[in-house]
Write a protein that holds these residues in place. Structure first.
Motif, PDB file in Angstrom:
ATOM      1  N   ASN A  28      -0.810   7.446   0.655  1.00  0.00           N
ATOM      2  CA  ASN A  28      -1.937   7.324   1.016  1.00  0.00           C
ATOM      3  C   ASN A  28      -2.339   7.453   2.705  1.00  0.00           C
ATOM      4  OD1 ASN A  28      -2.712   7.822  -2.036  1.00  0.00           O
ATOM      5  ND2 ASN A  28      -2.541   5.055  -1.844  1.00  0.00           N
ATOM      6  N   TYR A  84       0.684  -0.976  -0.554  1.00  0.00           N
ATOM      7  CA  TYR A  84      -0.187  -0.071   0.213  1.00  0.00           C
ATOM      8  C   TYR A  84       0.805   1.141   0.112  1.00  0.00           C
ATOM      9  CZ  TYR A  84      -4.026   2.502   1.222  1.00  0.00           C
ATOM     10  OH  TYR A  84      -5.004   3.759   0.906  1.00  0.00           O
ATOM     11  N   GLU A 144      -1.921  11.201   7.123  1.00  0.00           N
ATOM     12  CA  GLU A 144      -2.581  11.570   7.951  1.00  0.00           C
ATOM     13  C   GLU A 144      -3.088  10.815   8.997  1.00  0.00           C
ATOM     14  OE1 GLU A 144      -3.320  13.477   4.220  1.00  0.00           O
ATOM     15  OE2 GLU A 144      -4.044  11.196   4.199  1.00  0.00           O
ATOM     16  N   LEU A 145      -3.066   9.579   8.583  1.00  0.00           N
ATOM     17  CA  LEU A 145      -3.208   8.459   9.545  1.00  0.00           C
ATOM     18  C   LEU A 145      -1.748   8.160  10.668  1.00  0.00           C
ATOM     19  CD1 LEU A 145      -5.111   6.309  11.097  1.00  0.00           C
ATOM     20  CD2 LEU A 145      -4.132   4.384   9.710  1.00  0.00           C
ATOM     21  N   SER A 203     -10.093  11.469  -1.310  1.00  0.00           N
ATOM     22  CA  SER A 203     -10.369  10.203  -0.456  1.00  0.00           C
ATOM     23  C   SER A 203     -10.784  10.833   0.705  1.00  0.00           C
ATOM     24  CB  SER A 203      -8.939   9.370   0.667  1.00  0.00           C
ATOM     25  OG  SER A 203      -8.967   8.921   1.098  1.00  0.00           O
ATOM     26  N   PRO A 204     -11.442  10.738   1.104  1.00  0.00           N
ATOM     27  CA  PRO A 204     -12.431  11.117   1.841  1.00  0.00           C
ATOM     28  C   PRO A 204     -12.467  10.233   3.152  1.00  0.00           C
ATOM     29  CG  PRO A 204     -13.748   9.172   0.951  1.00  0.00           C
ATOM     30  CD  PRO A 204     -12.604  10.031   0.706  1.00  0.00           C
ATOM     31  N   TYR A 205     -11.362   9.231   3.420  1.00  0.00           N
ATOM     32  CA  TYR A 205     -11.099   8.644   4.287  1.00  0.00           C
ATOM     33  C   TYR A 205      -9.270   9.727   5.140  1.00  0.00           C
ATOM     34  CZ  TYR A 205      -7.214   5.523   6.599  1.00  0.00           C
ATOM     35  OH  TYR A 205      -6.652   4.558   6.879  1.00  0.00           O
ATOM     36  N   ARG A 206      -9.160  10.006   4.164  1.00  0.00           N
ATOM     37  CA  ARG A 206      -7.485  10.751   4.262  1.00  0.00           C
ATOM     38  C   ARG A 206      -8.250  12.229   4.937  1.00  0.00           C
ATOM     39  NH1 ARG A 206      -3.261  10.673  -0.567  1.00  0.00           N
ATOM     40  NH2 ARG A 206      -2.419  12.095   1.236  1.00  0.00           N
ATOM     41  N   THR A 207      -9.438  12.853   4.853  1.00  0.00           N
ATOM     42  CA  THR A 207     -10.057  13.465   5.087  1.00  0.00           C
ATOM     43  C   THR A 207     -10.445  14.281   6.656  1.00  0.00           C
ATOM     44  OG1 THR A 207     -10.720  14.498   2.859  1.00  0.00           O
ATOM     45  CG2 THR A 207     -11.368  15.461   4.743  1.00  0.00           C
ATOM     46  N   PHE A 208     -11.006  13.076   6.808  1.00  0.00           N
ATOM     47  CA  PHE A 208     -11.120  12.538   8.148  1.00  0.00           C
ATOM     48  C   PHE A 208      -9.720  12.651   8.386  1.00  0.00           C
ATOM     49  CE2 PHE A 208     -11.591   9.983  11.423  1.00  0.00           C
ATOM     50  CZ  PHE A 208     -12.194   9.688  12.132  1.00  0.00           C
ATOM     51  N   TRP A 209      -8.936  11.866   9.142  1.00  0.00           N
ATOM     52  CA  TRP A 209      -7.819  11.721   9.318  1.00  0.00           C
ATOM     53  C   TRP A 209      -7.797  13.253   9.936  1.00  0.00           C
ATOM     54  CZ3 TRP A 209      -7.626   8.897  13.335  1.00  0.00           C
ATOM     55  CH2 TRP A 209      -8.563   7.415  13.528  1.00  0.00           C
TER      56      TRP A 209
END
Length: 259
Positions: A50, A46, A53-54, A154-160
């Protein structure tokens, strides 16, 4: 302004020891988390970018974990502080909103002056030059591009991203820069030098030194006035959310203007 003696009841580490701990702890956390995410990315094939943010959110969580025993060893009880917040949450929220709207008024005044300068420029290209100058901050440009690329990708990256910027970072930064660093300085020297030194150190940890230092000055002033770390955390979170919104608007403005 609050007298120096009024900070005598606030426990604090010696500033030199605090900064050494921060430098070593920050380096250790950064290296550890970076290696962990690099290994995870390779294991699952991966892209590391990506997970950025995490990775950042993990850094702030570990930084909070590092600060916890420091705060406890100073005799500060986080659980008791949270219970006090629950009792006084109405007043805390009102104070945070008061200082947020004051910050917003100052920001709008500055923007109005900048806008007036552009409007009042002559027709020889000065207006375009002022606009280019307004968008010329490289650190801000980088932050703007990064935020909007994250939102688009990415909404996932935006969240973090927003968890880090609007929740985790304000908690860690206010505890470290205001409750520990500013108070440590304030117990030894007057308000003005304490505010300037802590704000410069705060600003140096951000991509835009000048803007972050100005924010540090304001947050330090608020802590001097209220001596309530929860007011500062709520205010810092609100300002970061506002700044993120402005950055998105600036990105769209730059796109339209072709800057």
């Amino acid at each position: 302004m609050i007298s120096q003696a009024e900070f005598d009841d606030k426990a604090a580490l010696p500033v030199g020891k605090l900064l050494c701990l921060a430098a070593l702890g920050g380096l250790g956390i950064s290296v550890s988390v970076a290696l962990a995410y690099s290994w995870t990315a390779k294991l699952f094939s991966y892209p590391v970018k990506n997970l950025k943010e995490l990775y950042i959110a993990s850094f702030w969580v570990l930084a909070a974990g590092l600060l916890y025993p420091v705060v406890k060893n100073l005799g500060i009880n986080p659980a008791a502080s949270l219970r006090s917040l629950n009792v006084n949450k109405g007043r805390t929220l009102k104070l945070a909103l008061k200082y947020f709207f004051l910050y917003l008024a100052i920001l709008l005044s500055v923007l109005a002056v900048l806008f007036a300068v552009v409007i009042l420029s002559d027709k020889t290209g000065a207006s375009a030059q002022h606009t280019a100058f307004f968008f010329s901050n490289k650190g801000m440009d980088k932050d703007i591009s990064y935020l909007n690329s994250v939102i688009l990708l990415s909404p996932y990256r935006t969240f973090w991203y927003f968890i880090s910027v609007c929740l985790l970072a304000p908690i860690v930064e206010e505890v470290f820069y205001r409750r520990l660093l500013f108070v440590g300085l304030r117990k030894k020297i007057p308000f003005a030098p304490s505010l300037i030194i802590s704000s410069l150190i705060f600003g140096s940890m951000h991509s835009s030194l000048a803007l972050a230092t100005i924010l540090g000055l304001y947050l330090g002033y608020v802590y001097e006035k209220e001596k309530n770390i929860f007011v500062n955390i709520a205010l810092h979170s609100s300002i970061n959310l506002l700044t993120s919104g402005i950055m998105m608007l600036l990105w769209h403005a730059k796109t339209i203007l072709g800057a």
